[in-house]
Design a protein around this motif. Structure first.
Motif, PDB file in Angstrom:
ATOM      1  N   TYR A 305      36.647  34.609  61.952  1.00 49.96           N
ATOM      2  CA  TYR A 305      36.263  34.133  60.256  1.00 49.96           C
ATOM      3  C   TYR A 305      36.284  32.392  60.578  1.00 49.96           C
ATOM      4  CZ  TYR A 305      35.383  34.293  54.941  1.00 49.96           C
ATOM      5  OH  TYR A 305      34.893  33.086  54.419  1.00 49.96           O
ATOM      6  N   ILE A 318      44.655  33.356  53.907  1.00 51.31           N
ATOM      7  CA  ILE A 318      43.826  34.235  54.234  1.00 51.31           C
ATOM      8  C   ILE A 318      44.504  35.243  54.963  1.00 51.31           C
ATOM      9  CG2 ILE A 318      41.514  34.556  55.384  1.00 51.31           C
ATOM     10  CD1 ILE A 318      40.390  31.565  54.722  1.00 51.31           C
ATOM     11  N   VAL A 321      45.675  38.970  53.551  1.00 54.58           N
ATOM     12  CA  VAL A 321      44.431  39.371  53.179  1.00 54.58           C
ATOM     13  C   VAL A 321      43.585  40.020  54.397  1.00 54.58           C
ATOM     14  CG1 VAL A 321      42.068  39.098  52.248  1.00 54.58           C
ATOM     15  CG2 VAL A 321      43.659  37.261  51.337  1.00 54.58           C
ATOM     16  N   ALA A 322      43.518  39.448  55.444  1.00 57.43           N
ATOM     17  CA  ALA A 322      43.377  39.914  56.710  1.00 57.43           C
ATOM     18  C   ALA A 322      44.094  40.849  57.129  1.00 57.43           C
ATOM     19  CB  ALA A 322      43.013  39.349  57.527  1.00 57.43           C
ATOM     20  N   LEU A 325      43.713  44.286  55.462  1.00 60.15           N
ATOM     21  CA  LEU A 325      42.645  45.482  56.036  1.00 60.15           C
ATOM     22  C   LEU A 325      42.986  45.590  57.219  1.00 60.15           C
ATOM     23  CD1 LEU A 325      39.678  42.201  55.279  1.00 60.15           C
ATOM     24  CD2 LEU A 325      40.399  44.420  53.399  1.00 60.15           C
ATOM     25  N   LEU A 338      36.357  41.887  54.918  1.00 62.80           N
ATOM     26  CA  LEU A 338      36.892  40.497  54.998  1.00 62.80           C
ATOM     27  C   LEU A 338      35.498  39.494  54.527  1.00 62.80           C
ATOM     28  CD1 LEU A 338      39.100  38.304  54.423  1.00 62.80           C
ATOM     29  CD2 LEU A 338      38.789  37.327  57.506  1.00 62.80           C
ATOM     30  N   LYS A 339      33.692  39.904  54.993  1.00 60.64           N
ATOM     31  CA  LYS A 339      33.041  38.775  54.739  1.00 60.64           C
ATOM     32  C   LYS A 339      32.458  39.324  53.200  1.00 60.64           C
ATOM     33  CE  LYS A 339      29.975  39.779  58.040  1.00 60.64           C
ATOM     34  NZ  LYS A 339      28.954  39.397  58.793  1.00 60.64           N
ATOM     35  N   ARG A 348      36.079  33.030  48.692  1.00 59.46           N
ATOM     36  CA  ARG A 348      36.178  31.981  49.498  1.00 59.46           C
ATOM     37  C   ARG A 348      36.090  30.585  47.797  1.00 59.46           C
ATOM     38  NH1 ARG A 348      30.950  29.192  50.289  1.00 59.46           N
ATOM     39  NH2 ARG A 348      32.001  28.588  51.826  1.00 59.46           N
TER      40      ARG A 348
END
Length: 562
Positions: A305, A318, A321-322, A325, A338-339, A348
């Motif tokens: 990313y 981040i 968050v990752a 997931l 994530l995108k 973002r």
């Protein structure tokens, strides 16, 4: 099997004993053939003499043929001979099944040699003259056995290779199940019933076909709960439903670079990512092992990313968050999600270098506390606790760093439908949708005022004008917000009406097609009737039709008159 092996192993010893020059027939064999009346005394003496063995065998073979060269009919054997031959020969068949297909007698003598002889020879002669043939038979047997052994070895090797592949697949599945079990090692908020699991399974079928679902139905299903084992698939389904309704402009689209290609590149954020690996979910078993499977996959995801989004790169927060997931899906799926969170939902913005979105959210939170929970606000202000001390980790990690994973998973369940501050709204049970927008406008106005205040303003009148203008802008913003909500409601109603009209249009088109087909059929029938009827009858029919048409028109006109 044991009897057959014993009988076959006894054959070579018998043949070698017959081939020896000092051969003497056993006493039981002599008495056996004497009692049966088939062995002459002369032949018995010749068998007992070792030197005359070959001569007697040749005479026996010659005696088996008559003067004309035709074979003599085989001798009948007694039941004792049959038992002896059954034990001494390697034939597996029963005496009743030993009969040849050409209609010979059942009681004929069977050969002791492994090769079935021709019926032209005596059984005993063949038994005596089979010494030379045994070596060839044994060689053939050895070659056949070697071929069969090679075939068995090849088949066994193929089976072993297949079994190794299957074992590798089973081990991979076992490792996958074990890692999945380790990933989902957290306490769920609430319980998910079987009916909810069945409804989600039905909805996930639409994810593959990319069909729009009713959002109210999805909201009710989210309220009922989300099964932990299918949570990753459900998040992908929710992302798909969001993208079917909200098309991201081309300017804001992420670069079209695959995950594997990004992993081949190098990133300048590598040191910062490696430092945060040990800080991300340090107590969770999947991420607790230093440079284990969890940390390596997390590093790959963050690296990919940071290379994809050059403006944001990598920012603290981040990684959590990752990590959430990765606990519910694979690396590539987590990268796509994530995108979606960063670009489609706009998260973002809070990770940009200026962090404007994060500051707006903290201002909105402090204003909410000031308006709805004044005591708590005053307490925090007295102790000089700003929102950046406690709220910044909430927004940057989407509540993942400060709350249990079960609660965080429920936040991610509704992340595509609501804002982060809406989570706080559900906690405090407040209706703050309008206030959030007003606070955002207020923040921008205050920011502009601060920028203008940097330029020295000496006149108080200018300040009063700015305050008036500010109040007017606030009122206009509130009015515009209400109008925007009304416009959104009208748009939704129009979209629903449009869908109903489209369905009606399709139905009307189908009716028109059927009516046209009926019309064509009626025209064909009328043409056929005209061909069959004479001209006079046709003229009468046409006159009647005209009269009927005129009468119908008159009735319609009289009906329309008041």
């Amino acid at each position: 099997m044991h009897k057959e092996s014993n009988s076959s192993s006894s054959l070579p010893s018998l043949h070698t004993s017959f081939s020896a020059p000092s051969f003497t027939a056993p006493s039981f064999l002599k008495s056996f053939y004497q009692n049966s009346g088939r062995l002459s005394p002369q032949y018995e003496n010749e068998i007992s003499d070792g030197e005359g063995r070959k001569r007697t065998s040749s005479t026996c073979s010659n005696e088996s043929l008559n003067a004309g060269g035709t074979p003599v009919t085989p001798r009948r054997i007694s039941w004792r001979q049959r038992i002896f031959l059954r034990v001494a020969s390697p034939v597996n068949k029963s005496p009743s099944a030993m009969q040849q297909k050409d209609g010979l007698d059942r009681t004929e003598l069977l050969p002791l040699s492994p090769l079935t002889p021709t019926m032209e020879e005596e059984p005993l002669v063949i038994f005596l003259s089979g010494d030379e043939d045994t070596e060839k038979v044994e060689e053939k047997k050895k070659s056949k056995e070697l071929k069969s052994l090679w075939k068995k070895a090849i088949h066994q090797q193929i089976l072993l290779l297949r079994m190794e592949k299957e074992n590798q697949k089973l081990e991979a599945r076992r490792d996958e199940l074990q890692s999945r079990k380790v990933k989902l090692d957290y306490e769920e908020v609430g319980s998910c019933q079987k009916e909810v699991l069945i409804t989600w399974d039905k909805k996930l079928l639409n994810c593959r076909t990319k069909i729009r679902c009713d959002m109210e139905d999805i909201h009710t299903s989210l309220k009922d709960g989300v099964p932990k084992s299918r949570r990753g698939e459900i998040w992908q389904f929710l992302a798909l439903q969001y993208r079917l309704r909200h098309r991201l402009p081309n300017k804001h689209q992420p670069p079209d670079t695959s995950y594997k290609e990004l992993l081949k590149q190098l990133t300048a954020q590598q040191h910062a990512i490696l430092v945060d690996l040990g800080r991300t979910f340090p107590t969770h078993p999947y991420f607790s092992v230093q440079l284990g499977a969890g940390q390596l996959s997390l590093f790959n995801l963050l690296k990919a990313y940071s290379l994809l989004d050059k403006e944001v790169g990598y920012c603290q927060g981040i990684s959590f968050v990752a990590g959430v997931l990765l606990l519910h899906m694979s690396e590539e799926q987590a990268f796509e999600m994530l995108k979606f969170l960063m670009y489609d939902l706009g998260f973002r913005k809070q990770y940009r270098p200026d962090m404007m979105s994060l500051q707006i959210q903290m201002y909105q939170l402090s204003r909410l506390l000031h308006d709805y929970h004044r005591e708590l606000y005053n307490h925090l202000e007295e102790n000089e606790i700003s929102p950046s001390l406690y709220a910044a980790p909430w927004f940057l990690t989407l509540f993942a760093s400060q709350f249990p994973l079960g609660f965080v998973a429920r936040v991610f369940d509704t992340e595509g439908q609501i804002n982060q501050l809406m989570v706080l709204q559900q906690v405090f049970e407040m209706d703050i949708s309008k206030q959030l927008h007003a606070y955002e406008v207020e923040y921008h106005v205050l920011q502009d005022e601060l920028l203008e205040s940097s330029y020295t303003c000496e006149d108080n009148e200018s300040l009063e004008k700015l305050e008036r203008a500010n109040n007017q802008l606030k009122r206009q913003n509130m009015d515009l917000l209400e109008k925007l909500q009304v416009a959104h409601a009208k748009i939704q109603a129009l979209e629903s009406n449009l869908e109903t009209l489209l369905t009606r249009e399709t139905k009307m088109k189908a009716l028109i097609r059927t009516l046209e087909q009926d019309k064509m059929a009626y025209q064909k029938t009328v043409e056929q009737i005209r061909k069959l009827l004479p001209a006079d009858a046709l003229a009468n029919c046409e006159s009647l039709l005209r009269d009927l048409a005129y009468s119908n028109n008159d009735k319609a006109k009289t009906g329309n008159k008041p």
